[in-house]
Design an enzyme around this catalytic site. Structure first.
Site, short mmCIF file in Angstrom:
data_model
loop_
_atom_site.label_atom_id
_atom_site.label_comp_id
_atom_site.label_asym_id
_atom_site.label_seq_id
_atom_site.Cartn_x
_atom_site.Cartn_y
_atom_site.Cartn_z
N ASP A 81 0.84 -1.20 0.00
CA ASP A 81 0.00 0.00 0.00
C ASP A 81 0.87 1.25 0.00
OD1 ASP A 81 -2.31 1.54 0.13
OD2 ASP A 81 -3.13 0.48 1.85
N ASP A 122 -10.98 2.03 -2.89
CA ASP A 122 -11.50 1.66 -1.57
C ASP A 122 -13.02 1.61 -1.58
OD1 ASP A 122 -9.13 1.26 -0.33
OD2 ASP A 122 -9.01 3.24 0.60
C1 GLA Z 1 -5.79 1.90 2.22
C2 GLA Z 1 -6.20 0.72 1.38
C3 GLA Z 1 -7.23 -0.11 2.10
C4 GLA Z 1 -6.67 -0.55 3.43
C5 GLA Z 1 -6.21 0.64 4.24
C6 GLA Z 1 -5.49 0.22 5.50
O1 GLA Z 1 -6.82 2.82 2.34
O2 GLA Z 1 -6.67 1.16 0.14
O3 GLA Z 1 -7.61 -1.20 1.32
O4 GLA Z 1 -5.60 -1.45 3.22
O5 GLA Z 1 -5.34 1.47 3.50
O6 GLA Z 1 -5.04 1.28 6.22
#
Ligand code: GLA
Length: 714
Positions: free
Chosen positions: A463, A533
């Site tokens: 990420d 997300d």
């Molecule tokens: C980002 C990712 C999510 C999750 C969060 C965790 O927003 O896109 O899928 O992994 O971080 O903090």
């Protein structure tokens, strides 16, 4: 096939259905003759190019340089030691080579059977050489470009802007399509006529960000899904970039490459710089055909070969994020994993919150060791228990980030990007590590290896939850600070390359606060990227629709999530949520422990559907049948010979209408098997019927109804 007539100095790149032609004029300038349907004969432009008095501004140039009468906004900006920013580049040679070129330290489409490279060298008398690289992947109709700039002089040379490609169109009537948005609303399609002047998309955030994707389409005003001329242009790069269309006197010029803001790369004599790759597809049959060619090229020749095409099935995973967020312990995870197993998942992904002291988003990034309170047996202990349940194990990391409240930051405060004497900016309560520095990368690399070596980790979610700010590297002198953004990207690429080498079977999924770094560069290392997300089934229609103009379904992270949706609060049917998730990499992201055994059993036929038709869903050709209108959409994935397909629809399009299927093969008979939570239905159709009259969609009401149907020819 590349046709190079070195006597006449004419060069034509042929793919199966397209051609791209260039010629050198009487002054030694490399001119662009055209890019379009396959043809053998291109005329030199009407401008009197052999007349030394002709106005160079009107010439279609393959590599325009400043200071030589081309008055477009200059992208290429070489600055010589004496302060001159200009270049007089003349043709110096060309060579055709079998195979597709590669670029040192940079992602690029891979070599494949039938691929070829054309190298054209342009030389400036003051000590500057530009080698233009053209790659041809004939069966995907893909043409790639890159450039290597070399200092052949005796003094340093500073590059203040380097395009990856410049492409002139001798017309003004083109539309520009861009893919824009924000967190939870990435890659929404926008289309407008190119107007006089410059229109551009890009990023100065160090990553492409949610705002714009490094992919655009230029098209004729009448172009649509199934007809019309279009040119897709993708940048194989994951940092600051600019793609611009400039409409001026002679037509429209498309330029793309690293964003010139805060870019300055100094080359000592003998040194060279490689510009990232740009990739193009031309289609005379509209966007659908263009996208299918990009999809073929990306899944066959860009993502790691280990995951290419139908080579390796992707596991059905359950990700813990929307089920637990930061709030879990080992028992809770095991309970969730047991439910995942009951839903017939293959792999359990432990998302954020697993490392030392990480109970909210305000600490611990950089300390990649298990939290002893949540995971008393460590990651290895949890992994063993997950494996004992019959599930493979995967985990989340954010290697480029560091929390101010972390042992890593306390030990190495100088490892974060920061401007001396100024406050360092926290975004999502975190800083960015200076990945341009080797020792910083090594520090993180050692921690990652310790984690990945501690137990069989089969999947890693990488990420990156913020853009870059305070961009200044403690390791470089003032005069070289313009190199930091690009060196940062090279550092990320280097580590992901090391990962894929050291752990060839590891399934790497990139992510950046959802889809803020969804580009061809990252796909070279990871065969899938978390799309957004936002897992709402209706919003996913427009996000995945826009994403699909360049990127194939098999690279789009897509998960079945709960209702009401955590981002939008909306409710959607099981079928609609399954349609969205099955059109990507498919997994679960919800608290299945809250589901009854009966509710979990309802999901089984869909998981089985994915297993039965996974190869088709991953490797088939996408047809966007009804574009999303905010209420619904329909799309399909079909085998290239039309022998089978999966049709998806969701929303108000389920009103009893018939959906014509262009891929259905005449003369064949199809069985259509629809899948519902309560069971299924079966009907038979002739190929002609599906082509001309269409597949009748059911009439369904309620919260975002959905429809999935498998079609099989006899
Ligand atoms: C980002 C990712 C999510 C999750 C969060 C965790 O927003 O896109 O899928 O992994 O971080 O903090």
């Amino acid at each position: 096939m590349i046709h190079a007539d070195t006597n006449a100095k004419r060069f034509t790149l042929h793919t199966d259905h397209t051609s791209y032609a260039m010629a050198v004029d009487g002054q030694g300038r490399l001119l662009h003759l055209g890019y379009g349907p396959r043809a053998d004969c291109f005329r030199l432009p009407d401008a009197p190019h052999n007349d030394p008095g002709c106005h160079p501004d009107l010439l279609p140039q393959e590599w325009p340089a400043p200071g030589m009468g081309d008055n477009h906004m200059p992208f290429f900006q070489p600055e010589f030691a004496d302060g001159v920013i200009a270049a007089d580049l003349r043709f110096a040679g060309a060579a055709v080579e079998p195979g597709k070129y590669g670029l040192p330290g940079l992602p690029a489409f891979r070599d494949c059977p039938g691929a070829e490279t054309l190298r054209i060298t342009l030389q400036d008398t003051m000590g500057l050489r530009v080698t233009l690289l053209y790659g041809v992947l004939p069966d995907c109709d893909l043409i790639t470009r890159a450039a290597v700039i070399e200092n052949t002089g005796t003094a340093p040379l500073t590059l203040r802007g380097v395009p990856s490609a410049v492409l002139d169109f001798a017309r003004h009537d083109l539309d520009l399509i861009t893919f824009d948005g924000a967190w939870a609303g990435e890659r929404t399609l926008h289309r407008a006529a190119v107007r006089p002047g410059v229109q551009s998309v890009g990023s100065v955030g160090g990553i492409p960000t949610h705002a714009h994707n490094p992919f655009v389409v230029l098209c004729s005003p009448d172009a649509g899904e199934n007809a019309g001329q279009c040119w897709g242009a993708a940048l194989v790069y994951s940092g600051n970039y600019r793609i611009q269309a400039e409409s001026a006197a002679a037509g429209i010029r498309l330029s793309m490459g690293i964003e010139p803001f805060r870019f300055a790369w100094t080359l000592a004599p003998g040194e060279s710089f490689a510009a990232p790759e740009a990739a193009f597809v031309y289609s005379g049959q509209g966007f659908g055909a263009m996208s299918r060619r990009f999809h073929q090229a990306i899944r066959s020749h860009l993502i790691p070969p280990r995951w290419a095409d139908m080579a390796a099935p992707r596991p059905v995973l359950l990700n813990s994020w929307e089920a637990c967020y930061f709030n879990f312990d080992e028992d809770r995870l095991l309970e969730l994993a047991r439910a995942a197993r009951q839903a017939h998942a293959d792999l359990f992904v432990l998302d954020d919150g697993w490392f030392r002291g990480r109970n909210a988003d305000n600490s611990s990034l950089g300390d990649w060791a298990a939290d002893p309170v949540k995971l008393p047996g460590g990651v290895a202990g949890l992994c063993r228990k997950i494996n004992d349940l019959g599930l493979a194990f995967g985990i989340w990391v954010e290697p480029e980030a560091v929390s101010p409240n972390s042992d890593l930051y306390r030990a190495h405060p100088d490892w974060a990007l920061q401007i001396p004497g100024r406050p360092t900016l926290e975004i999502r309560n975190q800083y960015v590590l200076d990945f341009s520095r080797k020792e910083v990368r090594q520090g993180i690399w050692q921690q990652l290896c310790a984690l990945l070596d501690s137990c069989p980790v089969r999947y890693l979610k990488w990420d990156m939850n913020r853009s870059l700010a305070n961009v200044y590297s403690a390791a470089l002198p003032a005069a070289r600070q313009g190199e930091v953004y690009h060196r940062y990207v090279l550092g990320v690429y280097e580590m992901q390359q090391q990962l894929t080498r050291r752990y060839p079977d590891l399934l790497l999924e990139n992510c950046a606060g959802g889809g803020a770094r969804f580009d061809c560069g990252m796909l070279y290392y990871s065969p899938q990227i978390w799309t957004s997300d936002n897992t709402d089934a209706l919003d996913r229609q427009s996000i995945q629709y826009g994403t699909s103009f360049c990127y194939p379904p098999c690279v789009m992270g897509a998960h079945y999530s709960t209702v009401p949706n955590h981002t939008t609060g909306r409710t959607a049917s099981v079928e609609a949520r399954m349609a969205a998730a099955l059109s990507g990499t498919f997994g679960f992201e919800l608290d299945l422990t809250a589901y009854t055994p009966q509710q979990i059993r309802q999901l089984h036929p869909f998981v089985q559907f994915y297993r039965d038709h996974g190869a088709l869903l991953r490797g088939g050709e996408l047809y966007r049948l009804l574009p999303p209108d905010g209420h619904g959409a329909a799309w399909a994935v079909a085998a290239p010979d039309g022998s089978e397909a999966v049709v998806f629809a969701a929303g108000r399009v389920l009103d009893g209408r018939c959906l014509t299927l262009p891929f259905a093969a005449a003369g064949r008979h199809y069985t259509a098997r629809a899948l519902y939570t309560g069971g299924g239905s079966e009907a038979a159709f002739a190929g002609e019927e599906l082509q001309l009259l269409g597949l009748p969609l059911p009439q369904v009401r309620g919260d975002l109804p959905g429809y999935l149907c498998w079609l099989k020819a006899d």
